[in-house]
Design a protein around this motif. Structure first.
Motif, PDB file in Angstrom:
ATOM      1  N   GLU A 136      33.566  22.254   4.911  1.00 35.45           N
ATOM      2  CA  GLU A 136      32.633  22.831   3.948  1.00 35.45           C
ATOM      3  C   GLU A 136      31.575  23.672   4.653  1.00 35.45           C
ATOM      4  O   GLU A 136      31.183  24.748   4.164  1.00 35.45           O
ATOM      5  CB  GLU A 136      31.962  21.718   3.144  1.00 35.45           C
ATOM      6  N   ALA A 139      33.210  27.006   5.626  1.00 37.89           N
ATOM      7  CA  ALA A 139      33.394  27.832   4.427  1.00 37.89           C
ATOM      8  C   ALA A 139      32.052  28.374   3.936  1.00 37.89           C
ATOM      9  O   ALA A 139      31.944  29.542   3.531  1.00 37.89           O
ATOM     10  CB  ALA A 139      34.081  27.012   3.333  1.00 37.89           C
ATOM     11  N   GLN A 172      41.133  21.222   4.554  1.00 39.72           N
ATOM     12  CA  GLN A 172      40.063  22.060   5.094  1.00 39.72           C
ATOM     13  C   GLN A 172      40.623  23.241   5.876  1.00 39.72           C
ATOM     14  O   GLN A 172      39.967  24.285   5.981  1.00 39.72           O
ATOM     15  CB  GLN A 172      39.116  21.238   5.977  1.00 39.72           C
ATOM     16  N   LYS A 175      41.154  25.751   3.181  1.00 38.33           N
ATOM     17  CA  LYS A 175      39.852  26.180   2.650  1.00 38.33           C
ATOM     18  C   LYS A 175      39.194  27.187   3.581  1.00 38.33           C
ATOM     19  O   LYS A 175      38.718  28.250   3.145  1.00 38.33           O
ATOM     20  CB  LYS A 175      38.933  24.974   2.464  1.00 38.33           C
ATOM     21  N   THR A 176      39.166  26.886   4.872  1.00 36.12           N
ATOM     22  CA  THR A 176      38.495  27.776   5.822  1.00 36.12           C
ATOM     23  C   THR A 176      39.281  29.073   6.018  1.00 36.12           C
ATOM     24  O   THR A 176      38.695  30.141   6.208  1.00 36.12           O
ATOM     25  CB  THR A 176      38.277  27.077   7.166  1.00 36.12           C
ATOM     26  N   ALA A 179      38.405  31.329   3.243  1.00 36.16           N
ATOM     27  CA  ALA A 179      37.065  31.886   3.446  1.00 36.16           C
ATOM     28  C   ALA A 179      37.103  33.041   4.441  1.00 36.16           C
ATOM     29  O   ALA A 179      36.410  34.055   4.270  1.00 36.16           O
ATOM     30  CB  ALA A 179      36.116  30.796   3.942  1.00 36.16           C
TER      31      ALA A 179
END
Length: 597
Positions: A136, A139, A172, A175-176, A179
């Motif tokens: 998180e 991101a 993750q 997710k990254t 991003a």
């Protein structure tokens, strides 16, 4: 005398600092204050000790510029995981030891005055493992860079994904990566600094997705760690496997920079990516006045050029004293960072490329590299690029496109490498990809044939808005020797082949293959390399000035019209009207109907 000695270069943060410490690699005794002044680098062997996130931010950002950013709250123990001890206890211990909530710290600040967002991993927090909170934070850092429209700098040091958080930790990675993709779409520069070690889910996501990847000396990076690999395949790994130097040789990173050079390297990259710092002109701003070499105008009328024996041109173009791409870079560039590797396992020495500035103007330069001695030529494979070289060309051309930086190519090669491995690795497809990518680049592109322009290996760097050629250079579909061997059945007829091929600057200008000829000093570029190079620089910058005033879509359209017109007797539009009609219903036939040549 109260002298204390530490046995390691990475003592716990709350331990009283000893006056001396022992380098973990060479075992030398090092005075701690000297070690700290060197930012954790051993003065004897150069080993780079791990830094805390706070120390890392202090070494990279301008003093007083850092401002911490906080990520959103995340779940802490989604699986209620316990092994030898509960996961919540491990988290609590890591937080107490480091003073951080998790493994990533994010800050906004400046590097040499250029605004950036920085996300730093701290290995001291559970091995820098990638869990929900760390993912998180990365991101969020990307989103902060996007919102501020500034570059993102990542510093990685991790053992991989955090097992105690299960599939959520795995997610993750995606997710990254998403991003990072958003920053690509926005045209924002991303840079990763690889610190030791960087493994697993971090290496397989955001760490290697940056535009530029730079390693500290000795830093290790890979998907699987050495122990896992050895246990899986039952083989002993070679010395230095997965080290920064290994990664550089195999084209997986752009460079290896000592810690003391990282901040300056970042500053050059930020300046080259069109960033703005106080008191500096950025992309689209004013540029410094350029001292002109005074050597000559670009010749655009073939009648102004003398007719020269083709064999003489061939000898002059191949002269080992002519400036190479690295020579031109030395004469032209105020700042320059070489970018290496194709990101697929190789780095071709026949192609040199990187970002820098010329009189305050950001530019990305790509070129064939020859050499002045036999050793230089062998080291650069005689400027005959492999598929890895052309993949590097494509990678850097796309970087120029992403960040909006003009592209300059310097062509000097007898041709693409014709070896067995090159064919196995897709030489033809790699060259074809270059042609396709260059035909659609929205940034200004200027190509210069500086010496020998041989066949498709040269053309791969030759699709441009403007194509210039040095007065003593050549550009040809094949070498005179190859042409003579095929058509005359003997290489002895290469002078006749050279005459017939029309490979000299005057002939090429008549054909419209080049847009202009750059004069050389008396005796050729080898007689005055500096003067020849500076005259070439002036010509290139003048072309870039003109192209900068053109709307990108119009540049692409004009470039494609230029390509479409080669070999036609009249304008492209007239040829299209004759074949397909003028668009008003006056068609000369079905455009899908077969016609004879």
């Amino acid at each position: 005398m109260n002298t204390r000695i530490s046995q390691t270069a990475s003592a716990a943060p709350d331990a009283a600092p000893a006056d001396w410490l022992v380098c973990a690699r060479c075992r030398a005794l090092v005075y701690r204050k000297r070690f700290d002044r060197a930012h954790g680098v051993c003065p004897d062997c150069g080993a780079h000790a791990r830094l805390s996130a706070a120390r890392r931010l202090a070494t990279l950002l301008d003093p007083g510029s850092a401002r911490a950013l906080s990520a959103a709250q995340t779940v802490h123990d989604p699986l209620l995981f316990a092994d030898l001890e509960p996961y919540v206890d491990r988290l609590a211990a890591a937080r107490a030891a480091t003073g951080h909530e998790d493994a990533v710290r994010v800050a906004v600040g400046t590097v040499a005055g250029y605004p950036v967002v920085v996300a730093v991993m701290d290995f001291a927090f559970m091995g820098g493992s990638l869990g929900v909170a760390a993912g998180e934070a990365v991101a969020m850092a990307a989103e902060a860079a996007l919102a501020r429209h500034v570059p993102l700098i990542l510093v990685t040091s991790s053992g991989g994904a955090r097992m105690q958080e299960g599939a959520l930790a795995l997610m993750q990675m995606a997710k990254t990566a998403a991003a990072m993709a958003a920053l690509d779409e926005a045209g924002l520069l991303t840079v990763t600094v690889i610190a030791d070690p960087t493994y697993g889910g971090v290496a397989a996501s955001f760490a290697t997705l940056a535009d530029v990847v730079v390693c500290e000396p000795g830093a290790r990076m890979g998907f699987a760690g050495p122990r896992v690999i050895e246990q899986t395949i039952g083989q002993r790994l070679p010395e230095g496997f997965q080290s920064a130097e290994f990664l550089l040789r195999h084209g997986l990173v752009d460079g290896v920079r000592p810690r003391a050079e990282l901040r300056q390297t970042l500053a050059v990259l930020l300046a080259s990516a069109g960033g703005r710092a106080p008191g500096r002109a950025g992309r689209g701003g004013a540029v410094a006045e350029l001292p002109r070499a005074g050597a000559g105008m670009v010749v655009r009328d073939p009648a102004e050029l003398a007719v020269r024996p083709a064999a003489e041109v061939v000898v002059a173009a191949r002269h080992v004293g002519r400036p190479t791409t690295r020579d031109h870079l030395a004469y032209w560039m105020d700042t320059f960072v070489e970018l290496r590797g194709d990101r697929a396992g190789a780095d071709c020495p026949a192609i040199v490329g990187g970002l820098g500035t010329v009189a305050g103007r950001a530019v990305l330069v790509l070129g064939h590299q020859k050499g002045h001695t036999t050793a230089d030529l062998v080291r650069a494979n005689f400027a005959m690029a492999s598929p890895a070289g052309y993949r590097k060309v494509i990678r850097l051309a796309r970087l120029a496109e992403k960040i909006g930086v003009p592209l300059v190519t310097l062509i000097d090669t007898p041709g693409a490498h014709p070896g067995i491995e090159a064919e196995q690795q897709g030489q033809a497809g790699a060259i074809a990809d270059c042609l396709r990518v260059f035909s659609g680049l929205r940034v200004p592109v200027v190509a210069v044939v500086t010496g020998e322009g041989g066949s498709g290996g040269a053309l791969a760097l030759g699709v441009a808005d403007r194509v210039l050629i040095s007065a003593n250079a050549l550009y040809s579909v094949i070498s005179p020797e190859g042409c003579a061997a095929i058509l005359w059945k003997t290489r002895d007829e290469s002078p006749a082949a050279a005459r017939a091929l029309g490979l000299d600057a005057r002939s090429l200008l008549e054909l419209g293959v080049v847009d202009g000829v750059v004069p050389e000093p008396a005796g050729g570029a080898q007689a005055d390399p500096a003067g020849a190079s500076l005259a070439l620089r002036d010509a290139v910058l003048a072309e870039l000035d003109q192209l900068a005033a053109v709307v990108p879509a119009e540049r692409v359209a004009a470039r494609r019209r230029r390509l479409r017109a080669f070999g036609l007797r009249g304008p492209v539009e007239a040829a299209a009207d004759e074949r397909f009609g003028d668009g008003n219903g006056d068609s000369n036939g079905d455009p899908n109907e077969e016609e004879s040549a």
